[in-house]
Design an enzyme around this catalytic site. Structure first.
Site, PDB file in Angstrom:
ATOM      1  N   ARG A 231       0.851  -1.188   0.000  1.00 29.36           N
ATOM      2  CA  ARG A 231       0.000   0.000   0.000  1.00 29.36           C
ATOM      3  C   ARG A 231       0.889   1.241   0.000  1.00 29.36           C
ATOM      4  O   ARG A 231       1.886   1.293   0.729  1.00 29.36           O
ATOM      5  CB  ARG A 231      -0.924   0.036   1.226  1.00 29.36           C
ATOM      6  CG  ARG A 231      -2.120  -0.903   1.138  1.00 29.36           C
ATOM      7  CD  ARG A 231      -3.107  -0.506   0.043  1.00 29.36           C
ATOM      8  NE  ARG A 231      -4.247  -1.404  -0.099  1.00 29.36           N
ATOM      9  CZ  ARG A 231      -4.339  -2.399  -0.982  1.00 29.36           C
ATOM     10  NH1 ARG A 231      -3.340  -2.645  -1.805  1.00 29.36           N
ATOM     11  NH2 ARG A 231      -5.418  -3.149  -1.050  1.00 29.36           N
ATOM     12  N   GLU A 260      -3.153   7.345  -5.316  1.00 22.97           N
ATOM     13  CA  GLU A 260      -3.451   6.733  -6.618  1.00 22.97           C
ATOM     14  C   GLU A 260      -4.613   7.426  -7.312  1.00 22.97           C
ATOM     15  O   GLU A 260      -4.757   7.337  -8.529  1.00 22.97           O
ATOM     16  CB  GLU A 260      -3.754   5.237  -6.441  1.00 22.97           C
ATOM     17  CG  GLU A 260      -2.486   4.448  -6.198  1.00 22.97           C
ATOM     18  CD  GLU A 260      -2.709   3.006  -5.770  1.00 22.97           C
ATOM     19  OE1 GLU A 260      -3.792   2.455  -6.012  1.00 22.97           O
ATOM     20  OE2 GLU A 260      -1.769   2.434  -5.192  1.00 22.97           O
ATOM     21  N   HIS A 280      -0.925  -0.328  -9.936  1.00 24.51           N
ATOM     22  CA  HIS A 280      -1.605  -1.250  -9.010  1.00 24.51           C
ATOM     23  C   HIS A 280      -2.099  -2.494  -9.761  1.00 24.51           C
ATOM     24  O   HIS A 280      -3.301  -2.822  -9.740  1.00 24.51           O
ATOM     25  CB  HIS A 280      -2.772  -0.533  -8.316  1.00 24.51           C
ATOM     26  CG  HIS A 280      -3.132  -1.150  -6.993  1.00 24.51           C
ATOM     27  ND1 HIS A 280      -3.436  -0.424  -5.872  1.00 24.51           N
ATOM     28  CD2 HIS A 280      -3.232  -2.444  -6.619  1.00 24.51           C
ATOM     29  CE1 HIS A 280      -3.715  -1.241  -4.868  1.00 24.51           C
ATOM     30  NE2 HIS A 280      -3.591  -2.475  -5.305  1.00 24.51           N
ATOM     31  N   ALA A 282      -0.380  -5.587  -9.489  1.00 22.64           N
ATOM     32  CA  ALA A 282       0.238  -6.825  -8.978  1.00 22.64           C
ATOM     33  C   ALA A 282      -0.788  -7.957  -8.864  1.00 22.64           C
ATOM     34  O   ALA A 282      -0.462  -9.120  -9.053  1.00 22.64           O
ATOM     35  CB  ALA A 282       0.899  -6.566  -7.635  1.00 22.64           C
TER      36      ALA A 282
END
Ligand code: NAD
Length: 319
Positions: A231, A260, A280, A282
């Site tokens: 995060r 973000e 983001h 992953a």
């Protein structure tokens, strides 16, 4: 009566798997505002993702709703108090494959440290000269893993497989970490001081906010590589920029950012030559997407049989 659950945020390539299980499902990609209410108005079952939020104001407009399934691990985009008030069951997908995120941490590491993108650009420019593209090998280096939950343990296993020394910090150590993951625990200070690569796998909480700050950077080795697939709020962005400027951090590989939703606040990091930022992603792979759907289907089927779904989210009780 046909069973017509509403599936939101479904990409074209995933439509067939939904229709195979529920031929009368109503499928949407992005619907927002009034269109969202229209899509879900008479549905008993709605399946969503973190991209489509269900605050109390939306739930109030959906009188037929009985089961709300998010195909994500996190569920803070669902108003659980509103669900509890209405007796709506909420479900999530607690584990869609923690290896998916750990593998991505290594995708970033290997791609950047072995200069893959620059190598592609070089050859496309018509040059096959290798000079200037010297990389950094992983074997023999020390990998610091902060947080040894599901993802951190996979990361440790992969690092061990690469021949790295794995040092980990977690306030709640995993009992068989040494045997299963080939690493050992140390204090946070020792992990920061000994690691060549530090990979973050902690939850974002009030305690962990900016855990990687100027003080933490000052304890690290010069030239350390920081990987964050957890995060954005774990890292103090200003302190990271300062550490990149002094060379304390050689590379920052970030799949997550603190802001973000407003990338203008992150421009300095995104544009930095020694920072690799991805949006983001992953979690986003073939296997994880498959499990997100099949786990959601299982929750729906359990609910239809009158069972409490195994992956029901605990709802708040009235005070
Ligand atoms: P998890 O709950 O299984 O593990 C978290 C671990 O962190 C636990 O072992 C806990 O004891 C430990 N921890 C808590 N506070 C700590 C501290 N101060 N210092 C060190 N360790 C601490 O979580 P997980 O499923 O492994 O997820 C890890 C992170 O990855 C989370 O932040 C999650 O949100 C994030 N994540 C990112 C993506 C992505 O697409 N980038 C996808 C899924 C999860």
């Amino acid at each position: 009566m046909p069973f017509s659950p509403v599936f939101l945020d479904v990409e074209d390539r995933d439509r067939a798997s939904v229709l195979e299980r529920y031929p009368d499902a109503r499928i949407f990609d992005s619907v927002r505002g009034d269109a969202l209410i229209d899509a879900c108005k008479d549905a008993e079952v709605v399946s969503t993702t973190v991209d489509t939020k269900f605050p109390a104001s939306v739930i109030a407009e959906l009188p037929a709703l009985k089961l709300l399934c998010t195909r994500s691990a996190g569920y803070d985009h669902l108003d659980l108090a509103a669900c509890a008030d209405r007796g709506i069951v909420a479900t999530h997908v607690p584990d869609y494959g923690s290896h998916i995120i750990a593998e991505f941490a290594f995708a970033l590491l290997l791609g950047v440290l072995r200069r893959v993108e620059e190598g592609r650009a070089r050859i496309r420019s018509g040059s096959s000269d290798h000079r200037g593209l010297r990389g950094m090998a992983l074997r023999g280096k020390t990998m610091g893993v902060l947080g040894t939950g599901r993802i951190g343990r996979h990361t440790a296993r992969i690092a061990h497989g690469f021949g790295m020394t794995v040092l980990a910090y977690d306030p709640y150590p995993f009992p068989t970490f040494g045997q299963e993951c080939g690493g050992s625990y140390a204090s946070l200070e020792d992990v920061l001081a000994a690691s060549d690569v530090i990979s973050l796998h902690l939850p974002s909480t009030a305690q962990t906010r900016h855990i990687i700050n100027a003080d933490a950077f000052s304890q690290m080795k010069d030239g350390v590589v920081l990987v964050n697939t957890a995060r954005g709020a774990l890292v103090d962005g200003k302190a990271l920029l300062a550490a990149l400027t002094t060379g304390k951090v050689s590379h920052a590989l970030l799949d997550v950012l603190e802001h973000e939703d407003d990338l203008s606040k992150e421009k300095a990091l995104i544009d930095h030559p020694n920072v690799a930022v991805t949006p983001h992603i992953a979690f986003y792979a073939d296997e994880s997407m498959r499990v997100m759907f099949t786990d959601c289907f299982d929750s729906i089927d359990q609910w239809r049989k009158g069972e409490t779904p195994a992956h029901a989210v605990p709802l708040p009780t009235a005070a």
